[in-house]
Design a protein around this motif. Structure first.
Motif, PDB file in Angstrom:
ATOM      1  N   ILE A   1       3.065  -2.369 -14.999  1.00  0.00           N
ATOM      2  CA  ILE A   1       3.033  -1.693 -13.703  1.00  0.00           C
ATOM      3  C   ILE A   1       2.896  -2.739 -12.598  1.00  0.00           C
ATOM      4  O   ILE A   1       1.877  -3.425 -12.508  1.00  0.00           O
ATOM      5  CB  ILE A   1       1.908  -0.647 -13.635  1.00  0.00           C
ATOM      6  N   LEU A   2       3.917  -2.845 -11.776  1.00  0.00           N
ATOM      7  CA  LEU A   2       3.936  -3.815 -10.688  1.00  0.00           C
ATOM      8  C   LEU A   2       3.363  -3.223  -9.407  1.00  0.00           C
ATOM      9  O   LEU A   2       2.813  -3.941  -8.576  1.00  0.00           O
ATOM     10  CB  LEU A   2       5.376  -4.291 -10.432  1.00  0.00           C
ATOM     11  N   LEU A   3       3.509  -1.924  -9.238  1.00  0.00           N
ATOM     12  CA  LEU A   3       3.034  -1.235  -8.044  1.00  0.00           C
ATOM     13  C   LEU A   3       2.653   0.182  -8.436  1.00  0.00           C
ATOM     14  O   LEU A   3       3.372   0.820  -9.205  1.00  0.00           O
ATOM     15  CB  LEU A   3       4.152  -1.207  -6.995  1.00  0.00           C
ATOM     16  N   LYS A   4       1.515   0.631  -7.936  1.00  0.00           N
ATOM     17  CA  LYS A   4       1.046   1.997  -8.191  1.00  0.00           C
ATOM     18  C   LYS A   4       0.409   2.498  -6.902  1.00  0.00           C
ATOM     19  O   LYS A   4      -0.642   2.016  -6.484  1.00  0.00           O
ATOM     20  CB  LYS A   4       0.030   1.993  -9.339  1.00  0.00           C
ATOM     21  N   ILE A   5       1.069   3.455  -6.262  1.00  0.00           N
ATOM     22  CA  ILE A   5       0.593   3.961  -4.973  1.00  0.00           C
ATOM     23  C   ILE A   5       0.533   5.488  -5.029  1.00  0.00           C
ATOM     24  O   ILE A   5       1.441   6.130  -5.535  1.00  0.00           O
ATOM     25  CB  ILE A   5       1.533   3.520  -3.827  1.00  0.00           C
ATOM     26  N   GLU A   6      -0.550   6.062  -4.490  1.00  0.00           N
ATOM     27  CA  GLU A   6      -0.724   7.515  -4.439  1.00  0.00           C
ATOM     28  C   GLU A   6      -0.933   7.963  -3.004  1.00  0.00           C
ATOM     29  O   GLU A   6      -1.442   7.210  -2.183  1.00  0.00           O
ATOM     30  CB  GLU A   6      -1.929   7.925  -5.281  1.00  0.00           C
ATOM     31  N   GLY A   7      -0.562   9.205  -2.727  1.00  0.00           N
ATOM     32  CA  GLY A   7      -0.732   9.791  -1.395  1.00  0.00           C
ATOM     33  C   GLY A   7       0.541   9.637  -0.575  1.00  0.00           C
ATOM     34  O   GLY A   7       1.092   8.531  -0.484  1.00  0.00           O
TER      35      GLY A   7
ATOM     36  N   LYS B   1       1.225   6.687   2.049  1.00  0.00           N
ATOM     37  CA  LYS B   1       1.449   5.376   1.432  1.00  0.00           C
ATOM     38  C   LYS B   1       2.737   5.357   0.604  1.00  0.00           C
ATOM     39  O   LYS B   1       3.447   4.354   0.580  1.00  0.00           O
ATOM     40  CB  LYS B   1       0.253   4.977   0.573  1.00  0.00           C
ATOM     41  N   VAL B   2       3.045   6.464  -0.072  1.00  0.00           N
ATOM     42  CA  VAL B   2       4.299   6.546  -0.830  1.00  0.00           C
ATOM     43  C   VAL B   2       5.483   6.393   0.125  1.00  0.00           C
ATOM     44  O   VAL B   2       6.445   5.675  -0.169  1.00  0.00           O
ATOM     45  CB  VAL B   2       4.391   7.865  -1.629  1.00  0.00           C
TER      46      VAL B   2
ATOM     47  N   ARG C   1       4.239  -6.474  -6.530  1.00  0.00           N
ATOM     48  CA  ARG C   1       2.774  -6.648  -6.601  1.00  0.00           C
ATOM     49  C   ARG C   1       2.205  -6.871  -5.205  1.00  0.00           C
ATOM     50  O   ARG C   1       1.158  -6.329  -4.845  1.00  0.00           O
ATOM     51  CB  ARG C   1       2.433  -7.824  -7.519  1.00  0.00           C
ATOM     52  N   HIS C   2       2.907  -7.688  -4.408  1.00  0.00           N
ATOM     53  CA  HIS C   2       2.498  -7.954  -3.027  1.00  0.00           C
ATOM     54  C   HIS C   2       2.466  -6.652  -2.214  1.00  0.00           C
ATOM     55  O   HIS C   2       1.497  -6.373  -1.499  1.00  0.00           O
ATOM     56  CB  HIS C   2       3.481  -8.958  -2.392  1.00  0.00           C
ATOM     57  N   VAL C   3       3.518  -5.845  -2.339  1.00  0.00           N
ATOM     58  CA  VAL C   3       3.586  -4.575  -1.610  1.00  0.00           C
ATOM     59  C   VAL C   3       2.418  -3.683  -2.013  1.00  0.00           C
ATOM     60  O   VAL C   3       1.756  -3.081  -1.158  1.00  0.00           O
ATOM     61  CB  VAL C   3       4.948  -3.875  -1.844  1.00  0.00           C
ATOM     62  N   HIS C   4       2.138  -3.618  -3.324  1.00  0.00           N
ATOM     63  CA  HIS C   4       1.003  -2.815  -3.807  1.00  0.00           C
ATOM     64  C   HIS C   4      -0.302  -3.269  -3.142  1.00  0.00           C
ATOM     65  O   HIS C   4      -1.060  -2.448  -2.612  1.00  0.00           O
ATOM     66  CB  HIS C   4       0.882  -2.925  -5.330  1.00  0.00           C
ATOM     67  N   GLN C   5      -0.567  -4.568  -3.180  1.00  0.00           N
ATOM     68  CA  GLN C   5      -1.827  -5.097  -2.640  1.00  0.00           C
ATOM     69  C   GLN C   5      -1.943  -4.857  -1.138  1.00  0.00           C
ATOM     70  O   GLN C   5      -3.000  -4.447  -0.646  1.00  0.00           O
ATOM     71  CB  GLN C   5      -1.946  -6.599  -2.950  1.00  0.00           C
ATOM     72  N   ARG C   6      -0.868  -5.112  -0.408  1.00  0.00           N
ATOM     73  CA  ARG C   6      -0.919  -4.962   1.047  1.00  0.00           C
ATOM     74  C   ARG C   6      -1.107  -3.506   1.466  1.00  0.00           C
ATOM     75  O   ARG C   6      -1.940  -3.202   2.321  1.00  0.00           O
ATOM     76  CB  ARG C   6       0.354  -5.539   1.687  1.00  0.00           C
ATOM     77  N   ILE C   7      -0.346  -2.596   0.858  1.00  0.00           N
ATOM     78  CA  ILE C   7      -0.471  -1.186   1.234  1.00  0.00           C
ATOM     79  C   ILE C   7      -1.829  -0.638   0.809  1.00  0.00           C
ATOM     80  O   ILE C   7      -2.463   0.100   1.560  1.00  0.00           O
ATOM     81  CB  ILE C   7       0.700  -0.358   0.668  1.00  0.00           C
ATOM     82  N   THR C   8      -2.299  -1.032  -0.358  1.00  0.00           N
ATOM     83  CA  THR C   8      -3.630  -0.591  -0.816  1.00  0.00           C
ATOM     84  C   THR C   8      -4.712  -1.043   0.163  1.00  0.00           C
ATOM     85  O   THR C   8      -5.670  -0.315   0.425  1.00  0.00           O
ATOM     86  CB  THR C   8      -3.913  -1.127  -2.233  1.00  0.00           C
TER      87      THR C   8
ATOM     88  N   HIS D   1      -2.569  -2.823   4.970  1.00  0.00           N
ATOM     89  CA  HIS D   1      -1.794  -3.783   5.757  1.00  0.00           C
ATOM     90  C   HIS D   1      -0.302  -3.575   5.537  1.00  0.00           C
ATOM     91  O   HIS D   1       0.118  -2.980   4.552  1.00  0.00           O
ATOM     92  CB  HIS D   1      -2.163  -5.220   5.381  1.00  0.00           C
ATOM     93  N   GLN D   2       0.470  -4.138   6.445  1.00  0.00           N
ATOM     94  CA  GLN D   2       1.924  -4.070   6.339  1.00  0.00           C
ATOM     95  C   GLN D   2       2.411  -5.170   5.400  1.00  0.00           C
ATOM     96  O   GLN D   2       2.051  -6.325   5.580  1.00  0.00           O
ATOM     97  CB  GLN D   2       2.546  -4.237   7.733  1.00  0.00           C
ATOM     98  N   PRO D   3       3.227  -4.839   4.401  1.00  0.00           N
ATOM     99  CA  PRO D   3       3.763  -5.893   3.526  1.00  0.00           C
ATOM    100  C   PRO D   3       4.800  -6.746   4.251  1.00  0.00           C
ATOM    101  O   PRO D   3       5.430  -6.300   5.207  1.00  0.00           O
ATOM    102  CB  PRO D   3       4.405  -5.128   2.371  1.00  0.00           C
ATOM    103  N   ARG D   4       4.927  -8.002   3.784  1.00  0.00           N
ATOM    104  CA  ARG D   4       5.962  -8.882   4.329  1.00  0.00           C
ATOM    105  C   ARG D   4       7.329  -8.368   3.898  1.00  0.00           C
ATOM    106  O   ARG D   4       7.471  -7.782   2.824  1.00  0.00           O
ATOM    107  CB  ARG D   4       5.772 -10.310   3.819  1.00  0.00           C
ATOM    108  N   LEU D   5       8.328  -8.629   4.707  1.00  0.00           N
ATOM    109  CA  LEU D   5       9.695  -8.239   4.371  1.00  0.00           C
ATOM    110  C   LEU D   5      10.225  -9.090   3.227  1.00  0.00           C
ATOM    111  O   LEU D   5       9.870 -10.264   3.105  1.00  0.00           O
ATOM    112  CB  LEU D   5      10.607  -8.407   5.587  1.00  0.00           C
ATOM    113  N   TYR D   6      11.073  -8.500   2.425  1.00  0.00           N
ATOM    114  CA  TYR D   6      11.757  -9.234   1.361  1.00  0.00           C
ATOM    115  C   TYR D   6      13.088  -9.671   1.939  1.00  0.00           C
ATOM    116  O   TYR D   6      13.981  -8.856   2.159  1.00  0.00           O
ATOM    117  CB  TYR D   6      11.953  -8.345   0.135  1.00  0.00           C
ATOM    118  N   THR D   7      13.212 -10.957   2.194  1.00  0.00           N
ATOM    119  CA  THR D   7      14.399 -11.495   2.849  1.00  0.00           C
ATOM    120  C   THR D   7      15.363 -12.076   1.818  1.00  0.00           C
ATOM    121  O   THR D   7      14.997 -12.291   0.655  1.00  0.00           O
ATOM    122  CB  THR D   7      14.000 -12.607   3.839  1.00  0.00           C
ATOM    123  N   THR D   8      16.561 -12.363   2.271  1.00  0.00           N
ATOM    124  CA  THR D   8      17.532 -13.008   1.371  1.00  0.00           C
ATOM    125  C   THR D   8      17.038 -14.396   0.970  1.00  0.00           C
ATOM    126  O   THR D   8      17.311 -14.847  -0.144  1.00  0.00           O
ATOM    127  CB  THR D   8      18.922 -13.095   2.021  1.00  0.00           C
ATOM    128  N   GLU D   9      16.290 -15.068   1.848  1.00  0.00           N
ATOM    129  CA  GLU D   9      15.727 -16.383   1.506  1.00  0.00           C
ATOM    130  C   GLU D   9      14.721 -16.259   0.367  1.00  0.00           C
ATOM    131  O   GLU D   9      14.723 -17.056  -0.570  1.00  0.00           O
ATOM    132  CB  GLU D   9      15.060 -17.032   2.732  1.00  0.00           C
TER     133      GLU D   9
END
Length: 165
Positions: free
Chosen positions: A98-104, A107-108, A134-141, A144-152
């Motif tokens: 499980i890389l990300l687990k979000i409820e509600g 947040k979903v 994993r980053h998105v999970h931690q930030r939203i939990t 906070h706003q997660p960083r964007l996933y860029t082409t870089e």
């Protein structure tokens, strides 16, 4: 194509299976992204999809009753091989990493917006770096706003994956 085998009997093929159910406005389980390797219809409202080891997918579960939404959840999961450890997850056999687990729902919906942003960057979300989810999970939990996933970032992930072999 209909399959009469029970859900548990499908797990012997090395795939990670996810049971999807759709009862309009009552119970809705669906895959938001991921490369489905197998798709079996069990009933008019239920089907089982399979993912090969290493595949990353997003599994959304939503349910309501007469008073409104009672379950709103999204999981981003990496399908595991037969010899790998895994975490159990409802409707997923045997389970997965499980890389990300979000409820509600608030947040979903944030996670769904992040998935849309990954797609807008021209990247298939199932090809994005597992660490991003994993980053998105931690930030939203943490609220906070997660960083964007860029082409870089994606190019760096592809190079790292190439080196790790």
């Amino acid at each position: 194509m209909t399959d009469d085998r029970p859900f548990g009997a499908l797990a012997r093929d090395g795939l990670t299976h996810v049971e999807l159910t759709w009862v309009e406005k009552k119970l809705e389980h669906w895959i938001r992204f991921g490369r489905i390797a197998e798709d079996r219809i069990l009933t008019r409202r239920t089907r089982v999809v399979g993912f090969r080891p290493g595949a990353i997918f997003a599994f959304v579960r939503w349910a309501s009753n007469d008073f409104g939404t009672i379950v709103s959840r999204i999981d981003v999961v990496r399908a595991v091989a037969a010899n790998e450890p895994y975490t159990t997850l409802p409707f997923v056999r045997p389970g997965g990493d499980i890389l990300l687990k979000i409820e509600g729902w608030p947040k979903v919906s944030q996670v769904l917006a992040v998935i849309d942003a990954v797609e807008a960057a021209g990247v298939d979300p199932c090809e994005a770096a597992p660490d991003h989810w994993r980053h998105v999970h931690q930030r939203i939990t943490a609220g906070h706003q997660p960083r964007l996933y860029t082409t870089e970032r994606h190019t760096a992930w592809l190079k790292r994956r190439e080196i790790e072999g």
